[in-house]
Design a protein around this motif. Structure first.
Motif, PDB file in Angstrom:
ATOM      1  N   UNK A  10       0.830  -1.206   0.000  1.00 53.88           N
ATOM      2  CA  UNK A  10       0.000   0.000   0.000  1.00 53.88           C
ATOM      3  C   UNK A  10       0.862   1.252   0.000  1.00 53.88           C
ATOM      4  N   UNK A  11       1.877   1.272   0.842  1.00 60.34           N
ATOM      5  CA  UNK A  11       2.730   2.459   0.948  1.00 60.34           C
ATOM      6  C   UNK A  11       3.482   2.725  -0.347  1.00 60.34           C
ATOM      7  N   UNK A  12       4.137   1.711  -0.884  1.00 59.09           N
ATOM      8  CA  UNK A  12       4.966   1.914  -2.075  1.00 59.09           C
ATOM      9  C   UNK A  12       4.134   2.343  -3.277  1.00 59.09           C
ATOM     10  N   UNK A  13       2.976   1.732  -3.461  1.00 55.80           N
ATOM     11  CA  UNK A  13       2.157   2.094  -4.612  1.00 55.80           C
ATOM     12  C   UNK A  13       1.506   3.462  -4.440  1.00 55.80           C
ATOM     13  N   UNK A  14       1.133   3.816  -3.212  1.00 55.55           N
ATOM     14  CA  UNK A  14       0.598   5.162  -2.969  1.00 55.55           C
ATOM     15  C   UNK A  14       1.649   6.215  -3.301  1.00 55.55           C
TER      16      UNK A  14
END
Length: 395
Positions: A21-25
């Motif tokens: 979630x963090x990396x793609x956001x």
């Protein structure tokens, strides 16, 4: 395009879904997309400096994070978000935030809601749903009963309402079609990537600090993952504990990961290895230490019974560490010929794989692993996600 994302996976120390979630956001923000994040307390515009998007490597310069395993916010989030009643209340708060803030946005026609964690919140506009695996259906014994009941109650409705469904591997796509009859035309594969920090060889001072901080021996085998039944760690520990004690001492088995759920019965051999220190639990390790831990390990062990992808497999490959993994589910797809693979239910085979890690020359396998890991980039993953978001708006 305007994207709304549920940030709940970022509220506790990051495991696989949280990192995803963090990396793609961050990648979507870097691509210039407007994004709002929803939590139980807020609905707010996102930028790369948002506290929940802080880089794991900032821990070394910012000091202990409040979400560190020893910190009060971590303890609070872990206690309440893992409790069925309070998690249900938290989900209701998120739903209310999205319902109140999102009605106007849904009517604008350029807004899409991305749910990175299985179950959609109430939303009237286009949506993209990410499914990481279906282990709760194939192996309900690997999960707490209330988690299985929650998914069984809510997942079918989410699958029916989502405009697009993302999966992290072809294996999970096949599972969706087999178990839920989802048409392949609705599915997009958006695999995780490998952060550049895993490819970077740690400099000598940093490697020394990590070695001293965790009291690492000269040679060791490493396993990374939440300590829960699906990770098959009892069989891995049993296989290791059946090695001669001098072999165990020469390269102890170190387990990194938060304590998950479920009490697991440990044999006399495993208890003996734990007491002797040839099997050690390091617990949750700050993200800044992980690349060095991978790189310093003599071999990496990840023989899960069921995985939708298995991010640690490609992280270890990126760090130049030979990998032992399972020859079933998604890890067989992810590791390919670059990994040593064994049946996860066969302790004798796992023991043989552990010996392969320690006894063989793995230069060719290491090079294959690095090349394989280079195929998985967060930029490519973000491009695939953007394409899926656009399809959702057009559907």
């Amino acid at each position: 395009m305007h994207v709304i994302v549920n940030l709940q996976p970022l509220l506790t120390p990051l495991t696989g879904i949280g990192h995803y979630t963090r990396e793609l956001t961050l990648a979507l923000l870097d691509a210039g997309l407007r994004m709002d994040g929803v939590t139980g307390t807020r609905f707010e515009a996102l930028d790369p400096g948002h506290p929940l998007l802080a880089a794991p490597t900032q821990a070394a310069t910012l000091g202990a994070s409040p979400l560190d395993e020893r910190g009060p916010l971590w303890q609070l989030a872990r206690r309440y978000l893992r409790n069925p009643l309070t998690r249900r209340a938290y989900r209701w708060l998120c739903s209310e935030r999205l319902r109140r803030q999102g009605q106007r946005l849904a009517r604008q026609g350029d807004t899409v809601y991305w749910e990175p964690n299985y179950v959609l919140l109430p939303w009237q506009g286009p949506s993209v749903l990410t499914i990481h695996d279906l282990s709760h259906e194939r192996h309900p014994e690997f999960h707490p009963r209330e988690r299985v009941e929650f998914f069984n109650r809510h997942l079918p409705e989410s699958l029916a309402h989502a405009s697009r469904i993302n999966v992290v591997s072809q294996f999970t796509a096949d599972e969706l079609q087999a178990l839920h009859g989802i048409d392949a035309s609705r599915i997009d594969i958006v695999s995780p990537g490998v952060s550049e920090r895993f490819f970077a060889v740690p400099d000598a001072p940093h490697a020394t600090r990590v070695r001293q901080r965790h009291e690492l021996p000269e040679r060791f085998l490493l396993s990374v993952g939440t300590l829960e039944p699906r990770k098959n760690l009892v069989r891995v520990m049993q296989a290791f504990a059946e090695l001669p004690r001098d072999e165990q001492r020469a390269a102890p088995l170190l387990l990194v990961g938060m304590q998950g759920w479920g009490e697991q019965t440990l044999s006399r051999e495993i208890r003996s290895a734990l007491e002797a220190g040839t099997v050690r639990r390091l617990g949750y390790v700050p993200g800044d230490d992980l690349p060095a831990l991978y790189a310093l390990a003599s071999g990496f062990v990840y023989v899960s019974s069921y995985e939708g992808f298995g991010m640690p497999v490609i992280e270890a490959m990126a760090a130049g560490t030979p990998v032992l993994t399972a020859n079933v589910t998604a890890t067989a797809e992810v590791g390919g010929a670059a990994a040593i693979s064994v049946p996860p239910g066969d302790i004798t085979a796992i023991r043989g794989g552990l010996r392969q890690l320690l006894d063989e020359n793995h230069e060719a396998r290491i090079q294959q692993g690095r090349v394989r890991a280079e195929r998985f980039t967060w930029q490519a993953s973000a491009e695939a996600l953007q394409a899926s978001l656009h399809r959702a708006l057009e559907s």
